[in-house]
Every structure is written in structure tokens, then in C-alpha cells.
Design a protein around this motif. Structure first.
Motif, PDB file in Angstrom:
ATOM      1  N   SER A 175       0.802  -1.140   0.110  1.00  0.00           N
ATOM      2  CA  SER A 175      -0.015   0.089   0.006  1.00  0.00           C
ATOM      3  C   SER A 175       0.959   1.262  -0.038  1.00  0.00           C
ATOM      4  CB  SER A 175      -1.015   0.010   1.071  1.00  0.00           C
ATOM      5  OG  SER A 175      -1.919  -1.187   1.090  1.00  0.00           O
ATOM      6  N   TYR A 176       0.665   2.262  -0.718  1.00  0.00           N
ATOM      7  CA  TYR A 176       1.105   3.391  -0.990  1.00  0.00           C
ATOM      8  C   TYR A 176       0.169   4.601  -0.864  1.00  0.00           C
ATOM      9  CZ  TYR A 176       5.720   1.209  -2.399  1.00  0.00           C
ATOM     10  OH  TYR A 176       6.897   0.578  -2.263  1.00  0.00           O
ATOM     11  N   ILE A 177       0.801   5.714  -0.857  1.00  0.00           N
ATOM     12  CA  ILE A 177      -0.142   7.113  -1.008  1.00  0.00           C
ATOM     13  C   ILE A 177       0.311   7.876  -2.340  1.00  0.00           C
ATOM     14  CG2 ILE A 177      -0.619   9.154   0.076  1.00  0.00           C
ATOM     15  CD1 ILE A 177      -0.356   8.236   2.843  1.00  0.00           C
ATOM     16  N   LYS A 178      -0.615   8.009  -3.063  1.00  0.00           N
ATOM     17  CA  LYS A 178      -0.232   8.532  -4.328  1.00  0.00           C
ATOM     18  C   LYS A 178      -0.062  10.336  -4.174  1.00  0.00           C
ATOM     19  CE  LYS A 178      -1.839   9.010  -9.145  1.00  0.00           C
ATOM     20  NZ  LYS A 178      -2.866   8.549  -9.879  1.00  0.00           N
ATOM     21  N   VAL A 179       1.000  10.873  -4.339  1.00  0.00           N
ATOM     22  CA  VAL A 179       1.146  12.110  -4.042  1.00  0.00           C
ATOM     23  C   VAL A 179       1.205  12.823  -5.248  1.00  0.00           C
ATOM     24  CG1 VAL A 179       2.760  13.804  -2.849  1.00  0.00           C
ATOM     25  CG2 VAL A 179       2.598  11.602  -1.906  1.00  0.00           C
ATOM     26  N   GLN A 180       0.563  13.890  -5.669  1.00  0.00           N
ATOM     27  CA  GLN A 180       0.386  14.474  -7.070  1.00  0.00           C
ATOM     28  C   GLN A 180       0.359  16.060  -6.860  1.00  0.00           C
ATOM     29  OE1 GLN A 180      -2.718  13.483 -10.062  1.00  0.00           O
ATOM     30  NE2 GLN A 180      -1.190  12.175 -10.732  1.00  0.00           N
ATOM     31  N   TYR A 181       0.814  16.636  -7.897  1.00  0.00           N
ATOM     32  CA  TYR A 181       0.681  17.995  -7.783  1.00  0.00           C
ATOM     33  C   TYR A 181       0.415  18.499  -9.425  1.00  0.00           C
ATOM     34  CZ  TYR A 181       1.395  23.164  -7.695  1.00  0.00           C
ATOM     35  OH  TYR A 181       1.164  24.429  -7.339  1.00  0.00           O
ATOM     36  N   VAL A 182      -0.608  19.168  -9.678  1.00  0.00           N
ATOM     37  CA  VAL A 182      -0.831  19.285 -11.137  1.00  0.00           C
ATOM     38  C   VAL A 182      -0.596  20.851 -11.288  1.00  0.00           C
ATOM     39  CG1 VAL A 182      -2.740  19.765 -12.975  1.00  0.00           C
ATOM     40  CG2 VAL A 182      -2.746  17.875 -11.326  1.00  0.00           C
ATOM     41  N   LEU A 183       0.228  21.367 -12.010  1.00  0.00           N
ATOM     42  CA  LEU A 183       0.816  22.674 -12.036  1.00  0.00           C
ATOM     43  C   LEU A 183      -0.249  23.713 -12.554  1.00  0.00           C
ATOM     44  CD1 LEU A 183       3.523  20.794 -11.870  1.00  0.00           C
ATOM     45  CD2 LEU A 183       4.626  23.027 -12.496  1.00  0.00           C
ATOM     46  N   PRO A 184      -0.551  24.681 -11.678  1.00  0.00           N
ATOM     47  CA  PRO A 184      -1.272  25.616 -12.179  1.00  0.00           C
ATOM     48  C   PRO A 184      -0.511  26.552 -13.052  1.00  0.00           C
ATOM     49  CG  PRO A 184      -0.940  26.250 -10.120  1.00  0.00           C
ATOM     50  CD  PRO A 184      -0.241  24.887 -10.278  1.00  0.00           C
ATOM     51  N   SER A 185       0.573  27.050 -12.800  1.00  0.00           N
ATOM     52  CA  SER A 185       1.381  27.817 -13.524  1.00  0.00           C
ATOM     53  C   SER A 185       2.860  27.318 -14.306  1.00  0.00           C
ATOM     54  CB  SER A 185       1.614  28.984 -12.819  1.00  0.00           C
ATOM     55  OG  SER A 185       2.619  29.802 -13.313  1.00  0.00           O
ATOM     56  N   ASP A 186       3.227  27.840 -15.446  1.00  0.00           N
ATOM     57  CA  ASP A 186       4.354  27.019 -16.006  1.00  0.00           C
ATOM     58  C   ASP A 186       5.709  27.497 -15.083  1.00  0.00           C
ATOM     59  OD1 ASP A 186       2.859  25.822 -17.663  1.00  0.00           O
ATOM     60  OD2 ASP A 186       3.325  27.053 -19.385  1.00  0.00           O
ATOM     61  N   ALA A 187       5.311  28.600 -14.503  1.00  0.00           N
ATOM     62  CA  ALA A 187       6.268  29.315 -13.614  1.00  0.00           C
ATOM     63  C   ALA A 187       6.967  28.606 -12.562  1.00  0.00           C
ATOM     64  CB  ALA A 187       5.903  30.747 -13.549  1.00  0.00           C
ATOM     65  N   GLU A 188       6.164  27.582 -12.115  1.00  0.00           N
ATOM     66  CA  GLU A 188       6.454  26.715 -10.961  1.00  0.00           C
ATOM     67  C   GLU A 188       7.134  25.603 -11.533  1.00  0.00           C
ATOM     68  OE1 GLU A 188       3.347  28.108  -7.589  1.00  0.00           O
ATOM     69  OE2 GLU A 188       2.987  26.249  -8.495  1.00  0.00           O
ATOM     70  N   TRP A 189       7.259  25.353 -12.605  1.00  0.00           N
ATOM     71  CA  TRP A 189       7.605  23.800 -13.073  1.00  0.00           C
ATOM     72  C   TRP A 189       9.065  23.606 -12.475  1.00  0.00           C
ATOM     73  CZ3 TRP A 189       6.331  19.628 -14.916  1.00  0.00           C
ATOM     74  CH2 TRP A 189       7.052  18.531 -15.656  1.00  0.00           C
ATOM     75  N   GLU A 190      10.158  24.362 -12.577  1.00  0.00           N
ATOM     76  CA  GLU A 190      11.280  24.275 -12.357  1.00  0.00           C
ATOM     77  C   GLU A 190      11.502  23.871 -10.634  1.00  0.00           C
ATOM     78  OE1 GLU A 190      13.988  23.392 -13.842  1.00  0.00           O
ATOM     79  OE2 GLU A 190      12.850  23.660 -15.817  1.00  0.00           O
ATOM     80  N   ALA A 191      10.830  24.918 -10.019  1.00  0.00           N
ATOM     81  CA  ALA A 191      10.703  24.806  -8.416  1.00  0.00           C
ATOM     82  C   ALA A 191       9.957  23.519  -8.017  1.00  0.00           C
ATOM     83  CB  ALA A 191      10.094  25.712  -7.881  1.00  0.00           C
ATOM     84  N   ALA A 192       8.982  23.112  -8.676  1.00  0.00           N
ATOM     85  CA  ALA A 192       8.406  21.915  -8.217  1.00  0.00           C
ATOM     86  C   ALA A 192       9.205  20.590  -8.536  1.00  0.00           C
ATOM     87  CB  ALA A 192       7.170  21.808  -8.758  1.00  0.00           C
ATOM     88  N   LEU A 193       9.849  20.683  -9.726  1.00  0.00           N
ATOM     89  CA  LEU A 193      10.782  19.518  -9.988  1.00  0.00           C
ATOM     90  C   LEU A 193      11.866  19.273  -8.884  1.00  0.00           C
ATOM     91  CD1 LEU A 193      11.233  19.625 -14.064  1.00  0.00           C
ATOM     92  CD2 LEU A 193      10.372  17.889 -12.556  1.00  0.00           C
ATOM     93  N   LEU A 194      12.355  20.650  -8.544  1.00  0.00           N
ATOM     94  CA  LEU A 194      13.409  20.277  -7.602  1.00  0.00           C
ATOM     95  C   LEU A 194      12.935  19.925  -6.163  1.00  0.00           C
ATOM     96  CD1 LEU A 194      16.253  21.116  -6.707  1.00  0.00           C
ATOM     97  CD2 LEU A 194      15.400  23.626  -6.197  1.00  0.00           C
ATOM     98  N   PHE A 195      11.866  20.376  -5.759  1.00  0.00           N
ATOM     99  CA  PHE A 195      11.095  19.813  -4.607  1.00  0.00           C
ATOM    100  C   PHE A 195      10.922  18.561  -4.719  1.00  0.00           C
ATOM    101  CE2 PHE A 195       7.975  18.933  -1.618  1.00  0.00           C
ATOM    102  CZ  PHE A 195       8.053  19.789  -0.628  1.00  0.00           C
ATOM    103  N   PHE A 196      10.217  17.835  -5.732  1.00  0.00           N
ATOM    104  CA  PHE A 196       9.987  16.460  -5.803  1.00  0.00           C
ATOM    105  C   PHE A 196      11.392  15.600  -5.806  1.00  0.00           C
ATOM    106  CE2 PHE A 196       5.318  17.276  -6.037  1.00  0.00           C
ATOM    107  CZ  PHE A 196       4.880  16.156  -6.154  1.00  0.00           C
TER     108      PHE A 196
END
Length: 300
Positions: free
Chosen positions: A2-23
Motif C-alpha cells: 500500500s502506498y499514498i499517491k502524491v500528486q501536483y498538477v501545476l497551475p502555472s508554468d512558472a512553478e515547473w522548475e521549483a516543483a521539479l526540484l522539490f519532488f
């Protein structure tokens, strides 16, 4: 498990690089990243001859990051969510329970395939049917072609119809190496698998070892780095790349040599035939599938 699926749908392209780094920091064992723009670039750039994507749906989709966290470690996940909120992202992470299938569950979708009366393609964990003289073992887990798609089936049928005993055969754009290995099992004296992707060359070497046959490998942009002349060239690649290959293929073929082509979409068959004629080839065989075609050509 059993796992927990963690997901983020980016509302803004500006967050792409920062979100990639966080993940990448929060989920060091890996995560999925999906960006519909990658598909749109390939479709818009004519990299694919055919596709089944809805362009309207792709334009409506947003880039998405997905990771899987062990369900028993809810405290660790809560800490990740707190750090996410502190980082100031404009949206929240979504979480839901997820039961991952067994590690080998994906293997169930692959079964032995009888291609011709004498040729069978068989995943290495399956038992061959026993009705074919030539069995080529495959390893779908290596991430290249498995022999199940229509274009590979057409290329295999072209090889089956050719006289390869004692011949020198070059597989251009080898991918998994399934065509190269098949040629060797059909009695070719020498087989070279070439690709512009080093991982494909390595995959072909792996498949040759799995089948206990000798296949040489080499990195090459089509035939640019391929030495000598060959009795048979076989290529299962997209139409636009085949059009690049045709003008140079004759110089790499011995007198009366054969060029076997697959990956030709039905809508582009006339383009290939015109280019083949201009390059001095004579058509010897034509195969037609549901959406794709294969051609056997002889050097004139």
C-alpha cells in the motif's frame, strides 16, 4: 504493497522548475513527471507519422508530478506536505491511497507471438509454443520494442521472406535489436546493429546475449559510421528518417543487395516509393498492415 499517491498538477508554468526540484529532494527514490508539451512538440514537429492523441485534450492538460509514498509512513508524508506549504506553491499536494501491483504484474500482458510459420517471438519468461523452428527471446523490460507492434511484425516478415544464410546484414536504427537477432538466427554470417542511441546499442547486445547469438553493435547516425558493404540492410524507423536513409543506402549495399523497410505509414507509401525509385531501387515485395506498410527493395 500500500502506498499514498502524491500528486501536483501545476497551475502555472512558472512553478515547473521549483516543483521539479522539490519532488527530486522529497522523493529521492523517483517520481513521475508528465508534460503534455513534450507530446505537442513531437506532433507539431512532424516527428511522428501517426498518433491517436486529441490535440484539444493535450492543450487543456497541465504538467503533473506524481510520487508514491509508503502508506505506513504518514508522519513522513505530513512533513513533506508542511514543507510544501512553507515553500509557497500556489496549489496543494493531493494524496490518495494506492495499491501498487506486484513487481512482475506487467509481464502478464506479454505472450508468445507466432509471426510466420517458422518464426515465434517469445518473452524470455514464457514457454515457446513449440511449433516454430526459430524462436527469438525478448526482454520487454529493457524499454525498447518488443516485437508486438505492427511495424516490427512487418519487418520480421520481410526478414522471414529473405534469404539470409551466409549474408552480411545491418540493422539500421536497431532499437531493442530484435531484427538483428532474428537475422542471425536465420543464418546470417555477420550482423551489425546500429543506432544513434547508445542505450539502444546496449539493448541489442543484451538481446543477442539472451539469445546466445553473436551480433556486433555500433553507434551511428543511420549509415554515416557504418563500414563496408552489406548484403542486406533492414530498417524499421519512421518515414521521414527512411527518406533520409534511401539516398545513402545503395552505396552501402553489395551488388544485388536488398533493403528491407518498415515504419512506413500508409499515407506516406507513395513518398517512399518515389524516393526508392529515384535512388535506383527495384521493389520486390510489399506488405500492408492495418496502418503501416513494409517494402522489400533490391539494388538496381
Amino acid at each position: 504493497m500500500s502506498y499514498i499517491k502524491v500528486q501536483y498538477v501545476l497551475p502555472s508554468d512558472a512553478e515547473w522548475e521549483a516543483a521539479l526540484l522539490f519532488f527530486s529532494e522529497a522523493f529521492p527514490e523517483g517520481f513521475e513527471q508528465y508534460d503534455p508539451r513534450d507530446i505537442l512538440d513531437r506532433v507539431g514537429g512532424d516527428e511522428w507519422d501517426a498518433h491517436e492523441f486529441s490535440l484539444a485534450d493535450l492543450w487543456a492538460e497541465r504538467p503533473t508530478l506524481t510520487a508514491y509514498w509508503p502508506a505506513e509512513d504518514r508522519a513522513g508524508l505530513a512533513d513533506i506536505c508542511r514543507r510544501w506549504q512553507a515553500a509557497g506553491f500556489s496549489g496543494d499536494l493531493t494524496t490518495e491511497g494506492y495499491d501498487l501491483p506486484p513487481a512482475d504484474a506487467w509481464q502478464a500482458q506479454f505472450r508468445p507471438i507466432v509471426v510466420t510459420d517458422r518464426l515465434e517471438i517469445c518473452p524470455h519468461w514464457c514457454r515457446p509454443s513449440g511449433g516454430c523452428a526459430v524462436v527469438v527471446l525478448t526482454d520487454p523490460g529493457i524499454g525498447f520494442g518488443t516485437g508486438t507492434d505492427e511495424t516490427t511484425q512487418l519487418a520480421l516478415r520481410l526478414l522471414d521472406a529473405a534469404d539470409l544464410a551466409g549474408k552480411r546484414v545491418c540493422d539500421v536504427g536497431c532499437g531493442s535489436g530484435i531484427l538483428a537477432v532474428t537475422a542471425k538466427k536465420y543464418g546470417a554470417a555477420e550482423v551489425l546493429a546500429v543506432d544513434n542511441d547508445d542505450q539502444a546499442v546496449a539493448a541489442a547486445a543484451h538481446l543477442a546475449a539472451l539469445n546466445a547469438v553473436a551480433v556486433k553493435g555500433q553507434a551511428s547516425d543511420l549509415l554515416a559510421q557504418v563500414p563496408g558493404r552489406w548484403d542486406v540492410l533492414v530498417a524499421n524507423i519512421v518515414t521521414d528518417v527512411l527518406l533520409r536513409l534511401l539516398p545513402t543506402a545503395s552505396a552501402k549495399l553489395s551488388t544485388g543487395g536488398h533493403l528491407l523497410l518498415s515504419g512506413i505509414h500508409k499515407d506516406r507509401l507513395s513518398d517512399i516509393r518515389q524516393a526508392a525509385d529515384a535512388a535506383g531501387f527495384v521493389e520486390t515485395r510489399a506488405l500492408t498492415g492495418q496502418d503501416w506498410c513494409g517494402l522489400g527493395l533490391r539494388k538496381g
